[in-house]
Design an enzyme around this catalytic site. Structure first.
Site, PDB file in Angstrom:
ATOM      1  N   TYR A  62       1.189  -0.886   0.133  1.00  0.00           N
ATOM      2  CA  TYR A  62      -0.264   0.106  -0.315  1.00  0.00           C
ATOM      3  C   TYR A  62       1.115   1.249   0.253  1.00  0.00           C
ATOM      4  O   TYR A  62       0.962   2.206  -0.826  1.00  0.00           O
ATOM      5  CB  TYR A  62      -1.285   0.049   1.226  1.00  0.00           C
ATOM      6  CG  TYR A  62      -2.570  -1.034   0.394  1.00  0.00           C
ATOM      7  CD1 TYR A  62      -2.306  -2.042   1.331  1.00  0.00           C
ATOM      8  CD2 TYR A  62      -3.024  -0.813  -0.181  1.00  0.00           C
ATOM      9  CE1 TYR A  62      -3.436  -3.101   0.843  1.00  0.00           C
ATOM     10  CE2 TYR A  62      -4.252  -1.859  -0.541  1.00  0.00           C
ATOM     11  CZ  TYR A  62      -4.074  -3.079   0.089  1.00  0.00           C
ATOM     12  OH  TYR A  62      -5.032  -3.621  -0.184  1.00  0.00           O
ATOM     13  N   GLN A  97     -14.877   2.122  -7.160  1.00  0.00           N
ATOM     14  CA  GLN A  97     -14.457   1.306  -5.546  1.00  0.00           C
ATOM     15  C   GLN A  97     -13.170   1.152  -5.671  1.00  0.00           C
ATOM     16  O   GLN A  97     -12.587   0.630  -5.193  1.00  0.00           O
ATOM     17  CB  GLN A  97     -14.712   0.156  -7.630  1.00  0.00           C
ATOM     18  CG  GLN A  97     -15.477  -0.923  -8.068  1.00  0.00           C
ATOM     19  CD  GLN A  97     -16.278  -1.618  -8.864  1.00  0.00           C
ATOM     20  OE1 GLN A  97     -16.144  -3.736  -8.313  1.00  0.00           O
ATOM     21  NE2 GLN A  97     -15.834  -1.392  -9.695  1.00  0.00           N
ATOM     22  N   ASN A  98     -13.091   2.338  -6.569  1.00  0.00           N
ATOM     23  CA  ASN A  98     -11.284   2.884  -6.493  1.00  0.00           C
ATOM     24  C   ASN A  98     -11.523   3.182  -4.901  1.00  0.00           C
ATOM     25  O   ASN A  98     -11.611   4.237  -4.464  1.00  0.00           O
ATOM     26  CB  ASN A  98     -10.949   4.301  -7.825  1.00  0.00           C
ATOM     27  CG  ASN A  98     -11.365   3.306  -8.910  1.00  0.00           C
ATOM     28  OD1 ASN A  98     -11.396   1.749  -9.050  1.00  0.00           O
ATOM     29  ND2 ASN A  98     -11.352   4.238 -10.321  1.00  0.00           N
ATOM     30  N   ASP A 100      -8.283   5.073  -4.672  1.00  0.00           N
ATOM     31  CA  ASP A 100      -7.620   7.016  -5.141  1.00  0.00           C
ATOM     32  C   ASP A 100      -8.229   7.545  -5.324  1.00  0.00           C
ATOM     33  O   ASP A 100      -8.996   7.659  -4.900  1.00  0.00           O
ATOM     34  CB  ASP A 100      -6.953   6.160  -6.768  1.00  0.00           C
ATOM     35  CG  ASP A 100      -7.888   6.353  -7.774  1.00  0.00           C
ATOM     36  OD1 ASP A 100      -8.090   5.748  -8.758  1.00  0.00           O
ATOM     37  OD2 ASP A 100      -8.497   7.591  -7.569  1.00  0.00           O
ATOM     38  N   HIS A 115     -15.180   0.531  -1.064  1.00  0.00           N
ATOM     39  CA  HIS A 115     -13.721  -0.199  -0.986  1.00  0.00           C
ATOM     40  C   HIS A 115     -12.450   0.377  -0.509  1.00  0.00           C
ATOM     41  O   HIS A 115     -11.660  -0.055   0.560  1.00  0.00           O
ATOM     42  CB  HIS A 115     -13.034  -1.167  -2.313  1.00  0.00           C
ATOM     43  CG  HIS A 115     -13.773  -1.744  -3.049  1.00  0.00           C
ATOM     44  ND1 HIS A 115     -13.331  -1.690  -4.412  1.00  0.00           N
ATOM     45  CD2 HIS A 115     -15.471  -2.310  -2.608  1.00  0.00           C
ATOM     46  CE1 HIS A 115     -14.787  -2.905  -4.490  1.00  0.00           C
ATOM     47  NE2 HIS A 115     -15.789  -3.158  -3.530  1.00  0.00           N
ATOM     48  N   CYS A 123      -7.003   1.359  13.518  1.00  0.00           N
ATOM     49  CA  CYS A 123      -6.992   0.452  13.737  1.00  0.00           C
ATOM     50  C   CYS A 123      -7.734  -0.218  13.348  1.00  0.00           C
ATOM     51  O   CYS A 123      -8.222  -1.209  13.317  1.00  0.00           O
ATOM     52  CB  CYS A 123      -7.335   1.056  15.664  1.00  0.00           C
ATOM     53  SG  CYS A 123      -6.786  -0.211  16.734  1.00  0.00           S
ATOM     54  N   GLY A 184     -15.957   1.406 -16.354  1.00  0.00           N
ATOM     55  CA  GLY A 184     -14.207   1.207 -16.355  1.00  0.00           C
ATOM     56  C   GLY A 184     -14.123  -0.137 -15.068  1.00  0.00           C
ATOM     57  O   GLY A 184     -13.521   0.367 -14.643  1.00  0.00           O
ATOM     58  N   SER A 186     -14.340  -4.747 -14.624  1.00  0.00           N
ATOM     59  CA  SER A 186     -14.370  -5.579 -15.788  1.00  0.00           C
ATOM     60  C   SER A 186     -15.204  -6.273 -14.769  1.00  0.00           C
ATOM     61  O   SER A 186     -16.133  -7.567 -15.957  1.00  0.00           O
ATOM     62  CB  SER A 186     -13.379  -6.648 -15.411  1.00  0.00           C
ATOM     63  OG  SER A 186     -13.406  -6.558 -13.929  1.00  0.00           O
ATOM     64  N   ALA A 228     -12.681   5.811 -21.431  1.00  0.00           N
ATOM     65  CA  ALA A 228     -13.288   7.118 -19.900  1.00  0.00           C
ATOM     66  C   ALA A 228     -13.372   8.424 -20.908  1.00  0.00           C
ATOM     67  O   ALA A 228     -13.822   9.500 -20.749  1.00  0.00           O
ATOM     68  CB  ALA A 228     -13.921   6.237 -18.883  1.00  0.00           C
TER      69      ALA A 228
END
Ligand code: BV8
Ligand code: ZN
Length: 242
Positions: A62, A97-98, A100, A115, A123, A184, A186, A228
């Site tokens: 991460y 779902q991203n 970022d 997500h 924590c 975008g 799948s 997109a």
């Protein structure tokens, strides 16, 4: 240029974005390198078991993604969705779902990260401390910060096998929408890949936007094939109230 999608004054739009909406910003998608991310298999490192077995490896993964995301800019797809929010207000619900922050950086305000979020941590022990903003880079076990309760700090990310965030709110918004657009994605990961079927059952129009047909393509009443960042700007034609 695809046929514009008409949005009437009565329409409520539910937009679900996936990794494809950040592809033109330079962030790799999950299935581009068949789930490989610089040598990590996402399903192996984005799981509670991976955290239990090797928290250092999970934080290294991460931390690398935090670095990638810091060096990226939103692309025209993110800006088009921020503009759509300005035009539609609370008649647009954007669920991503991203993990970022590119939707926010392009100006989207009403946004749900189902997500989780890359630049937030929490924590591991659920001691009651809420998740918090964190841009830290942790590359060794010794770097992993501790909570006041003594437990370790983990990424505020929904891993495979964990329940996505605010699912009740998501289903409420799907039930209210007259159109669900997936951009975008799948259609591999559930429950997100099942939203289109839920919307269809409720009588909503269903639209997919991306360069290739998704796994759940049969569920969509319309498919707009294209990147997109290229097709989203100007795609929606918003009818002004009479
Ligand atoms: C849950 C955070 C229970 C991590 C992520 C067997 C069968 C079915 C389901 C399962 C199964 N075994 C296990 C499951 C459940 C599992 C699952 O679906 N597994 C899959 C792998 C089979 N799901 C879960 O575990 C979920 N939890 O089920 O809990 C539950 C559920 C509901 C209620 C009660 C209990 C949790 C899943 C969350 C996992 N975490 N992300 C991280 O990011 O590190 S998922 C991860 O995949 C990302 O969030 C990503 O967004 C998401 C989905 O991938 P996509 O976004 O679709 O990206 P992908 O690469 O696949 O596709 C990119 C697309 O973009 C492509 O189609 C491409 O054509 C397109 N594209 C490329 N360029 C462009 C473009 N599109 C537009 N423009 C372009 N330029
Ligand atoms: Zn704690």
């Amino acid at each position: 240029m695809p046929t514009p999608i008409e949005i009437s004054p009565r329409d409520r739009l539910f937009v679900l974005t996936g990794a494809g909406v950040s592809a033109e910003s330079g962030l790799p998608t999950f299935r581009d390198n068949n789930g490989l991310w610089n040598g990590y298999r996402v399903e192996e490192v984005a799981t509670p078991e991976a955290w239990t077995d090797d928290a250092e490896k999970v934080w290294r993964f991460y931390s690398m993604r935090r670095r990638d995301a810091l060096s990226c800019e939103p692309n025209p797809a993110h800006y088009a969705l921020a503009e759509l929010e300005r035009d539609l207000g609370d008649r647009l619900f954007l669920c991503t779902q991203n993990v970022d922050p590119l939707h926010e950086r392009a100006g989207s305000k009403r946004l749900l990260h189902m997500h989780g979020e890359l630049f937030r941590s929490r924590c591991e022990a659920e001691c009651g401390r809420p998740d918090f903003a964190d841009e830290g880079i942790y590359e060794s076990a010794a770097d992993i910060p501790r909570c006041e309760c003594g437990a370790r700090i983990r990424p505020h990310i929904v891993w495979f096998g964990e329940i996505p965030l605010e699912m009740d709110r998501i289903y409420t918004e799907i039930d209210r929408c007259t159109m669900l657009a997936v951009i975008g994605s799948s259609g591999t990961v559930y429950p997100a890949a099942g939203f289109v079927e839920w919307a269809r059952r409720g009588g909503a129009r269903t639209l997919y936007i991306g360069p290739e047909r998704p796994l759940n393509a049969s569920m969509f009443s319309e498919v707009v094939l294209g990147k997109a960042g290229e097709v989203l700007p100007g795609l929606f034609n918003i009818a002004k109230p009479a």
